[in-house]
Design an enzyme around this catalytic site. Sequence first.
Site, mmCIF file in Angstrom:
data_model
loop_
_atom_site.group_PDB
_atom_site.id
_atom_site.type_symbol
_atom_site.label_atom_id
_atom_site.label_comp_id
_atom_site.label_asym_id
_atom_site.label_seq_id
_atom_site.Cartn_x
_atom_site.Cartn_y
_atom_site.Cartn_z
ATOM 1 N N ASP A 39 -9.799 1.915 5.103
ATOM 2 C CA ASP A 39 -8.665 2.814 5.271
ATOM 3 C C ASP A 39 -8.846 4.106 4.468
ATOM 4 O O ASP A 39 -9.819 4.267 3.723
ATOM 5 C CB ASP A 39 -7.368 2.127 4.827
ATOM 6 C CG ASP A 39 -6.903 1.065 5.818
ATOM 7 O OD1 ASP A 39 -7.315 1.129 6.982
ATOM 8 O OD2 ASP A 39 -6.126 0.173 5.418
ATOM 9 N N LYS A 61 -5.588 6.434 8.121
ATOM 10 C CA LYS A 61 -4.523 7.274 8.646
ATOM 11 C C LYS A 61 -3.960 8.100 7.505
ATOM 12 O O LYS A 61 -4.025 7.720 6.331
ATOM 13 C CB LYS A 61 -3.416 6.442 9.291
ATOM 14 C CG LYS A 61 -2.642 5.548 8.337
ATOM 15 C CD LYS A 61 -1.509 4.837 9.073
ATOM 16 C CE LYS A 61 -0.721 3.952 8.108
ATOM 17 N NZ LYS A 61 0.405 3.302 8.764
ATOM 18 N N MET A 177 5.703 5.034 -0.247
ATOM 19 C CA MET A 177 5.739 5.887 0.945
ATOM 20 C C MET A 177 7.062 6.629 1.087
ATOM 21 O O MET A 177 7.667 6.671 2.156
ATOM 22 C CB MET A 177 5.466 5.048 2.205
ATOM 23 C CG MET A 177 4.090 4.404 2.209
ATOM 24 S SD MET A 177 3.808 3.299 3.609
ATOM 25 C CE MET A 177 4.772 1.862 3.130
#
Length: 511
Positions: A39, A61, A177
């Site tokens: 990742d 991502k 996040m």
Amino acid sequence: MDGISTGIVYLIGAGPGDPELITLKGSNLLQTCDTVIYDNLIPLELIIGLPDNIEKIYVGKKAGKHTLPQEKINQLMVELAGDGKKVARLKGGDPLIFGRGGEEAAYLRQNGIDYEIVPGITAGIAGPAYTGIPCTDRERSSFVTFATGHKAGEKELSSVPWEKLAQIRNGTLVIYMGVAEFANIVEILIDSGISPVTPAAVIERGTFPTQRVYTAPLNELVVTAIEEKIRPPALFIIGDVVDMQPDLEWLIERPLLGNRVMVLRPADQAGDMYKTLRDLGAEVLPYPTIATKKTDSGEWAEVDKVLESANESRLVFTSENGVRYFMNQFINRYGDIRKLGKFKTAAVGYGTARALKKYSLKADFVPSKATTEVLAKEMVENLSLAGCNILRVRGNLGDNRVEEALTRAKANVIPLKVYETYYPPWPEGFKEKLFDFPPDVIIFTSGSTINGLFEQLNQDEIEELTEDASIVSIGPMTSKSLAERGLKVKMEAEEHSIPGIIDKLKKNSNR
């Protein structure tokens, strides 16, 4: 579990940023897998240090933009494991804490693929710990809640009960996040009853030496985060434990703390350098622009003749790589290091001499300056070379000035090419991350590392990368090559070696 193949997928947590926070089991599995799928937030050292034979697939991502959609990642794991491969699915933090590891495990089970889950240290624990904030404390917090801030402003899409969390006391709230949504979250929490002056903190890039932490009352932290331009990855910590941070802060007072240092030397040689820089507080950017591999020039038959000759014999080394590859090939061919007893050795500089010491060999001759030109000149001026057999150990790059100068001195010079230098491509995702968080310092350890950087980047990218970075050179030849490329050297090592570079960085530290 019944598998349809001999393949297996390991869902491995890589930790939150510091490459040494991966578990021992996770690290061992990485080194023995056939393929690693990684990742965006994976520590780069974990990827760049993998053997060349391991396939590396980037599926990261960033800000919601996927290199590969999740369903494609799932299918890729099944396909690879179905072909009998050992697959390391490397995920930031812990695979089961906001990492979609559970979804991936379920998909593997549905498709008959064996898997193992290897836990990792999640950012919500490690990030606060690296700033001196305990998630729990006997007097201030008896529990901790992890929540995702993703889509918090869209109540119909967020399943986090912010209103209820605002009612809880004597605990710690850790929000992942949440950069884009933090203002909305704070508004909901305060409107729902949490005290506006509750101690709070934001941690950007937790566990990296370049991490940033800011503390403020909850109702002021939004403004602080905006003013300080906080970027993902970042955590928000809310609770009384934040007040302990000033007394428990420990990642301080290191010479290179807060500096991003870009290292261009080959990854298989740079491990110790990475570790030393990290210990000094630097964030290491491992971007090798060159790599080496064994080669055989076919001249070993000439070495056989030299070993049988009664003439004086010398070995000339002009790089650490030359030492390493020569010694491995010599021992493999002759099986006895004592056969080197007839040779006197010359090393181009202290770094190469130090490499010889690792094999318990002392350099008999080291020039006053670590350049091939000075090496050849001073050998001719100070040594009797007529009739001497000289093995000039080298790679495929560089000129022939050493051979030519020693030949003019009547020596019998045998060029012995034992390795090749080439320019390896950076793994996918590396270049993007380099410009997201550019270096403060760039270390050049040879002219070939300079050439390699220009192979990786175009002129505009080089100018952008070096605009605000301090360029550090290992010695005069490298400095000259940098100047020829239009790059200004800020620091040159006094001892032309890796330890010399480290010493120079420490002496020029602002701390």
